[in-house]
Design a protein around this motif. Sequence first.
Motif, PDB file in Angstrom:
ATOM      1  N   GLN A   1       0.811  -1.225   0.000  1.00  0.00           N
ATOM      2  CA  GLN A   1       0.000   0.000   0.000  1.00  0.00           C
ATOM      3  C   GLN A   1       0.838   1.267   0.000  1.00  0.00           C
ATOM      4  O   GLN A   1       0.307   2.376   0.074  1.00  0.00           O
ATOM      5  CB  GLN A   1      -0.957   0.006   1.202  1.00  0.00           C
ATOM      6  CG  GLN A   1      -0.298   0.274   2.549  1.00  0.00           C
ATOM      7  CD  GLN A   1       0.264  -0.970   3.213  1.00  0.00           C
ATOM      8  OE1 GLN A   1       0.471  -1.985   2.555  1.00  0.00           O
ATOM      9  NE2 GLN A   1       0.507  -0.916   4.521  1.00  0.00           N
ATOM     10  N   HIS A   2       2.155   1.149  -0.105  1.00  0.00           N
ATOM     11  CA  HIS A   2       3.036   2.317  -0.038  1.00  0.00           C
ATOM     12  C   HIS A   2       2.795   3.268  -1.208  1.00  0.00           C
ATOM     13  O   HIS A   2       2.428   2.850  -2.305  1.00  0.00           O
ATOM     14  CB  HIS A   2       4.495   1.857  -0.032  1.00  0.00           C
ATOM     15  CG  HIS A   2       5.468   2.930   0.311  1.00  0.00           C
ATOM     16  ND1 HIS A   2       5.979   3.802  -0.630  1.00  0.00           N
ATOM     17  CD2 HIS A   2       6.030   3.287   1.504  1.00  0.00           C
ATOM     18  CE1 HIS A   2       6.807   4.640  -0.039  1.00  0.00           C
ATOM     19  NE2 HIS A   2       6.871   4.352   1.248  1.00  0.00           N
ATOM     20  N   ALA A   3       3.046   4.551  -0.967  1.00  0.00           N
ATOM     21  CA  ALA A   3       2.803   5.574  -1.992  1.00  0.00           C
ATOM     22  C   ALA A   3       3.610   5.334  -3.256  1.00  0.00           C
ATOM     23  O   ALA A   3       3.125   5.607  -4.369  1.00  0.00           O
ATOM     24  CB  ALA A   3       3.125   6.955  -1.421  1.00  0.00           C
TER      25      ALA A   3
ATOM     26  N   ASN B   1       5.746  11.162   4.332  1.00  0.00           N
ATOM     27  CA  ASN B   1       4.552  10.334   4.225  1.00  0.00           C
ATOM     28  C   ASN B   1       4.819   8.879   4.584  1.00  0.00           C
ATOM     29  O   ASN B   1       3.962   8.193   5.151  1.00  0.00           O
ATOM     30  CB  ASN B   1       3.953  10.415   2.813  1.00  0.00           C
ATOM     31  CG  ASN B   1       2.484  10.048   2.786  1.00  0.00           C
ATOM     32  OD1 ASN B   1       1.657  10.742   3.380  1.00  0.00           O
ATOM     33  ND2 ASN B   1       2.147   8.958   2.126  1.00  0.00           N
ATOM     34  N   SER B   2       6.014   8.391   4.260  1.00  0.00           N
ATOM     35  CA  SER B   2       6.359   7.015   4.628  1.00  0.00           C
ATOM     36  C   SER B   2       6.361   6.838   6.135  1.00  0.00           C
ATOM     37  O   SER B   2       6.146   5.734   6.643  1.00  0.00           O
ATOM     38  CB  SER B   2       7.731   6.638   4.061  1.00  0.00           C
ATOM     39  OG  SER B   2       7.657   6.381   2.687  1.00  0.00           O
TER      40      SER B   2
ATOM     41  N   THR C   1       2.964   5.722   6.615  1.00  0.00           N
ATOM     42  CA  THR C   1       2.737   4.411   6.019  1.00  0.00           C
ATOM     43  C   THR C   1       3.297   3.290   6.884  1.00  0.00           C
ATOM     44  O   THR C   1       2.664   2.238   7.059  1.00  0.00           O
ATOM     45  CB  THR C   1       3.385   4.329   4.620  1.00  0.00           C
ATOM     46  OG1 THR C   1       2.877   5.391   3.807  1.00  0.00           O
ATOM     47  CG2 THR C   1       3.102   3.001   3.963  1.00  0.00           C
TER      48      THR C   1
ATOM     49  N   GLU D   1       5.356  12.145  -0.753  1.00  0.00           N
ATOM     50  CA  GLU D   1       6.081  12.106   0.523  1.00  0.00           C
ATOM     51  C   GLU D   1       5.995  13.446   1.236  1.00  0.00           C
ATOM     52  O   GLU D   1       5.726  13.509   2.437  1.00  0.00           O
ATOM     53  CB  GLU D   1       7.551  11.733   0.290  1.00  0.00           C
ATOM     54  CG  GLU D   1       7.782  10.284  -0.070  1.00  0.00           C
ATOM     55  CD  GLU D   1       7.487   9.319   1.071  1.00  0.00           C
ATOM     56  OE1 GLU D   1       7.117   9.759   2.179  1.00  0.00           O
ATOM     57  OE2 GLU D   1       7.609   8.107   0.845  1.00  0.00           O
TER      58      GLU D   1
END
Length: 314
Positions: free
Chosen positions: A12-14, A183-184, A187, A247
Motif C-alpha cells: 500500500q506504499h505511496a 509520508n512514509s 505508512t 512524501e
Amino acid sequence: MELRFAHWLPAQHALVKTGFAPWAKSVEAASGGSIKVMLFPAQQLGKAADHYDIARDGIADMSWVSPGYQVGRFPIFAASELPFMASAPGAGSAALDAWYRKYAAKEMADVKLCFAHMHIGTLHSKAPITDPDQIRGMKIRPANGTVAQMVTLLGGSNVQVSAPESRDALDKGVADAITFPWNSLITFNVHKAAKFHTDMRLYNASFVWVMNKGWYDQLSTAQRKVIDDHCNNEWAAKVGTAWGDEEDSGAAKLAEMGGGQTIVKLTPAQLDKWKKAVMPVYDMWAKATPAGSADPVEVLDEYRRELNARNAAY
C-alpha cells in the motif's frame, strides 16, 4: 515475457501507487501485453539490503534498490546522498539520473540500470530536535550510509535497520530518532513512536531500479525498445515528482493529525548551524572514494551542475 519486479515496501506504499504500478501498466500497454510485470512487495524475495544482488543473480528480473543500504559498495553514487544537496525531489531525480548514468556503467556493471530517483527527508524523534549538538549521545536510524556518517560526525550512534524494521527499533528503545521521508513515516506507522518532526530538507535518499542483464538480453527487439523507453530520464523525473510530492504531503497530514504530532520549526540561524555542522561529511565522502575510480571534486561538481541546471539545488 514475465518481469518479476521485487521491492521491499508494503503493497500500500505511496511509491507503489505513484511509481511501480503506473510503470508496470505502461510497460504492459506499450508491449501489447507481451511483457507482464509481476510485483513482489514487502521483502518477499529477500531482505531490503539484498535487492541489488536479487536482480543481479536473477532471483528477480528487476528490483528497487537503496544503494546506501550497503555502505561503501557504491561510493560514487553515495555523493547523491550528501546532506542539504537537493531541494525538490522531482527535478532532483532528473538531475541524479542524468548525472549517474555514465558512472553506473562501471559502478553497477553487473546489472542494467533502468533509472535513478530520490526522496527528501528529515529527522523524526521522540523529543524535539533543533540543534545539531543535540545529536551527541543519541541513537539514530540513518536512511543510508552517508547519513550514518553524518550521525557519527555529530556524536550520535547508528542503529542499522531497514525501513520496515524502524518502528520496532523505536518502540523498543533501540533508537531515539530516525531519518525518514514525511509520508512514509505514516505508512510504516513510525509516527506513533516518533512524534517530533524537524522541519528541514536534511538529506535525500537515492534509489535505483536495476534489471537482470540476462533477462533483458532475452527480449525481442520490439520488447527491448519498450523497456528502453521506460528506463530513461523522463521516467526518473516522473517517478521522482510523483513520489516526492506524495512524501512531502505527509508534513501537512502530520500537522493536522493531533495526538501530539509536532512540526519543529527552525530559525534561519539554526538551519545555518546545521549546514555548517555537517560539512565535514563531504570531505569524508571524498576521502572514501577509491583511488583511480573518479576524481571526487569533479564528480561532485558534475552533480551540482545537474542540480543547478534544473533549479533543484538546495
